[in-house]
Motif scaffolding. Structure first.
Motif, mmCIF file in Angstrom:
data_model
loop_
_atom_site.group_PDB
_atom_site.id
_atom_site.type_symbol
_atom_site.label_atom_id
_atom_site.label_comp_id
_atom_site.label_asym_id
_atom_site.label_seq_id
_atom_site.Cartn_x
_atom_site.Cartn_y
_atom_site.Cartn_z
ATOM 1 N N PRO A 270 0.806 -1.223 0.000
ATOM 2 C CA PRO A 270 0.000 0.000 0.000
ATOM 3 C C PRO A 270 0.840 1.274 0.000
ATOM 4 O O PRO A 270 0.421 2.294 -0.557
ATOM 5 N N ALA A 271 2.022 1.222 0.604
ATOM 6 C CA ALA A 271 2.863 2.415 0.677
ATOM 7 C C ALA A 271 3.402 2.833 -0.685
ATOM 8 O O ALA A 271 3.840 3.972 -0.855
ATOM 9 N N ARG A 272 3.354 1.907 -1.655
ATOM 10 C CA ARG A 272 3.914 2.219 -2.976
ATOM 11 C C ARG A 272 2.834 2.504 -4.016
ATOM 12 O O ARG A 272 3.166 2.801 -5.165
ATOM 13 N N VAL A 273 1.569 2.420 -3.649
ATOM 14 C CA VAL A 273 0.502 2.592 -4.625
ATOM 15 C C VAL A 273 0.408 4.056 -5.053
ATOM 16 O O VAL A 273 0.188 4.948 -4.225
ATOM 17 N N VAL A 274 0.579 4.293 -6.339
ATOM 18 C CA VAL A 274 0.363 5.622 -6.918
ATOM 19 C C VAL A 274 -1.094 5.788 -7.305
ATOM 20 O O VAL A 274 -1.724 6.806 -7.025
ATOM 21 N N GLN B 291 6.047 3.146 -23.177
ATOM 22 C CA GLN B 291 6.536 4.458 -22.771
ATOM 23 C C GLN B 291 5.910 4.937 -21.465
ATOM 24 O O GLN B 291 6.518 5.717 -20.728
ATOM 25 N N PHE B 292 4.707 4.464 -21.160
ATOM 26 C CA PHE B 292 4.060 4.803 -19.890
ATOM 27 C C PHE B 292 4.336 3.745 -18.832
ATOM 28 O O PHE B 292 4.706 4.060 -17.701
ATOM 29 N N LEU B 293 4.169 2.487 -19.177
ATOM 30 C CA LEU B 293 4.251 1.406 -18.188
ATOM 31 C C LEU B 293 5.627 1.313 -17.545
ATOM 32 O O LEU B 293 5.749 0.929 -16.371
ATOM 33 N N ARG B 294 6.676 1.667 -18.280
ATOM 34 C CA ARG B 294 8.032 1.551 -17.740
ATOM 35 C C ARG B 294 8.287 2.506 -16.580
ATOM 36 O O ARG B 294 9.267 2.339 -15.836
ATOM 37 N N GLN B 295 7.415 3.509 -16.408
ATOM 38 C CA GLN B 295 7.598 4.468 -15.323
ATOM 39 C C GLN B 295 7.171 3.898 -13.972
ATOM 40 O O GLN B 295 7.457 4.495 -12.928
ATOM 41 N N TYR B 296 6.482 2.762 -13.976
ATOM 42 C CA TYR B 296 5.932 2.170 -12.757
ATOM 43 C C TYR B 296 6.259 0.679 -12.713
ATOM 44 O O TYR B 296 6.672 0.085 -13.700
ATOM 45 N N VAL B 297 6.011 0.083 -11.560
ATOM 46 C CA VAL B 297 5.785 -1.353 -11.461
ATOM 47 C C VAL B 297 4.274 -1.530 -11.546
ATOM 48 O O VAL B 297 3.528 -0.876 -10.805
ATOM 49 N N LEU C 57 -5.863 -2.225 -12.678
ATOM 50 C CA LEU C 57 -4.444 -2.087 -12.985
ATOM 51 C C LEU C 57 -3.876 -1.140 -11.950
ATOM 52 O O LEU C 57 -4.303 0.026 -11.851
ATOM 53 N N THR C 58 -2.953 -1.641 -11.129
ATOM 54 C CA THR C 58 -2.396 -0.844 -10.047
ATOM 55 C C THR C 58 -1.000 -0.379 -10.426
ATOM 56 O O THR C 58 -0.158 -1.178 -10.889
ATOM 57 N N LEU C 59 -0.749 0.911 -10.249
ATOM 58 C CA LEU C 59 0.541 1.515 -10.548
ATOM 59 C C LEU C 59 1.293 1.700 -9.245
ATOM 60 O O LEU C 59 0.822 2.391 -8.324
ATOM 61 N N LEU C 60 2.463 1.071 -9.145
ATOM 62 C CA LEU C 60 3.293 1.166 -7.943
ATOM 63 C C LEU C 60 4.509 2.046 -8.221
ATOM 64 O O LEU C 60 5.119 1.954 -9.294
ATOM 65 N N ALA C 61 4.888 2.863 -7.250
ATOM 66 C CA ALA C 61 6.126 3.628 -7.358
ATOM 67 C C ALA C 61 7.313 2.678 -7.237
ATOM 68 O O ALA C 61 7.244 1.659 -6.542
ATOM 69 N N ARG C 62 8.373 3.030 -7.890
ATOM 70 C CA ARG C 62 9.578 2.193 -7.819
ATOM 71 C C ARG C 62 10.271 2.347 -6.482
ATOM 72 O O ARG C 62 10.175 3.358 -5.831
#
Length: 304
Positions: free
Chosen positions: A174-178, A283-289, A299-304
């Motif tokens: 949860p701490a990494r969820v953008v 180009q977008f997906l590579r910015q996140y996990v 679709l959950t976007l996680l910070a690296r």
């Protein structure tokens, strides 16, 4: 890279085709991780078909579990099941081999007798990627898992739905969820997640696809509005992913979903057309996990 080698695997087939190999089960009952290579933004995974080694492309925009290359693999054309074309324009004839096929993916996944797999001639990809191109791994395989794509680590971690809820809950910190993006499953068998996003003051449809490097189609009216807001910048380039091929390139800023800011995205292949759609691929997906869950439709976007 020529136009024939970009945004490769969205297909429109003749009606009445059977899309999935009958009897295909989950590859593993426990989680597993596959390392991958990136080439021009596409995901390539080591594997083998009936012992012949090569590389698969992992493409969430392909509906089949496996879509094999009969130019490299000696596959029987037992039945002709349809015709279609790749998103990049090549005509394709699809065949099915009745005899079971052994599939290996990475070190840990082995399917000893998969019947009725679909195949076509992928020769036009071999020069761009590898002469030992096996074909693609698509939605018919990955829909049985929550899977996590990390472009920095170059890994895809698969978590079967059969695991208990606590095991799956540990996939997302949860701490990494953008942002968590609830999506509408579209396309054959719901393979293509679509989400309405904001770009500045405008709303457009975004779709997510690992086989898409990044695309943008806008009507003339939407283009004018986004440019006037400073959200859209378009330039001409004589090059396309290492090849002498001219294209128009777009960048977008001010992306958001329900008030949550998302990463700016550039290097989008731009076209004018009747729809307002952005393909948020590599180009977008590579910015996140990214965590893909087709059953929960998120679709959950996680910070690296």
């Amino acid at each position: 890279m020529t136009r024939k080698r970009r945004t490769l695997f969205a297909l429109w087939m003749l009606a009445g085709m059977s899309l999935l190999a009958p009897g295909l089960a989950s590859a593993a009952e426990t989680g597993f991780t596959l390392p991958f290579y990136t080439f021009n933004g596409h995901i390539l995974i080591d594997g083998a078909v009936d012992g012949r080694r090569g590389k698969f492309m992992f493409d969430t925009g392909t509906e089949f579990p496996f879509f094999l290359n009969n130019h490299y693999l000696p596959l029987a054309k037992d039945s002709r099941i349809g015709e279609g074309h790749a998103a990049s324009g090549q005509p394709m004839v699809l065949y099915r081999q009745r005899a079971p096929i052994a599939i290996e993916i990475g070190r840990d996944v082995r399917l000893d007798a998969v019947p009725g797999l679909i195949h076509t001639d992928w020769q036009f990809l071999e020069a761009a990627y590898t002469p030992a191109f096996l074909g693609s791994i698509g939605h018919g395989f990955n829909r049985d898992y929550v899977f996590v794509i990390d472009y920095d680590a170059q890994t895809i971690a698969f978590h079967p739905y059969g695991q208990d809820a606590t095991a799956l809950s540990r996939v997302i910190d949860p701490a990494r969820v953008v942002a968590t993006l609830p999506f509408t499953p579209t396309g054959v068998d719901g393979k293509m997640p679509e989400v309405d996003i904001r770009i500045g003051e405008e709303t457009i449809t975004a779709f997510f696809d690992t086989g898409n490097l990044g695309t943008l189609e806008l009507t003339a009216a939407m283009q004018a509005r986004l440019e006037s807001q400073g959200r859209l910048h378009i330039s001409a380039s004589p090059y396309t992913y290492g090849a002498y091929e001219a294209r128009r390139v777009a960048s977008l800023n001010g992306l958001s979903h329900h008030g949550q800011a998302l990463h700016d995205v550039g290097a989008l292949s731009f076209t004018s057309g009747p729809h307002n759609r952005v393909g948020l691929g590599y180009q977008f997906l590579r910015q996140y996990v990214t965590v893909w869950d087709y059953r929960a439709r998120t679709l959950t976007l996680l910070a690296r």
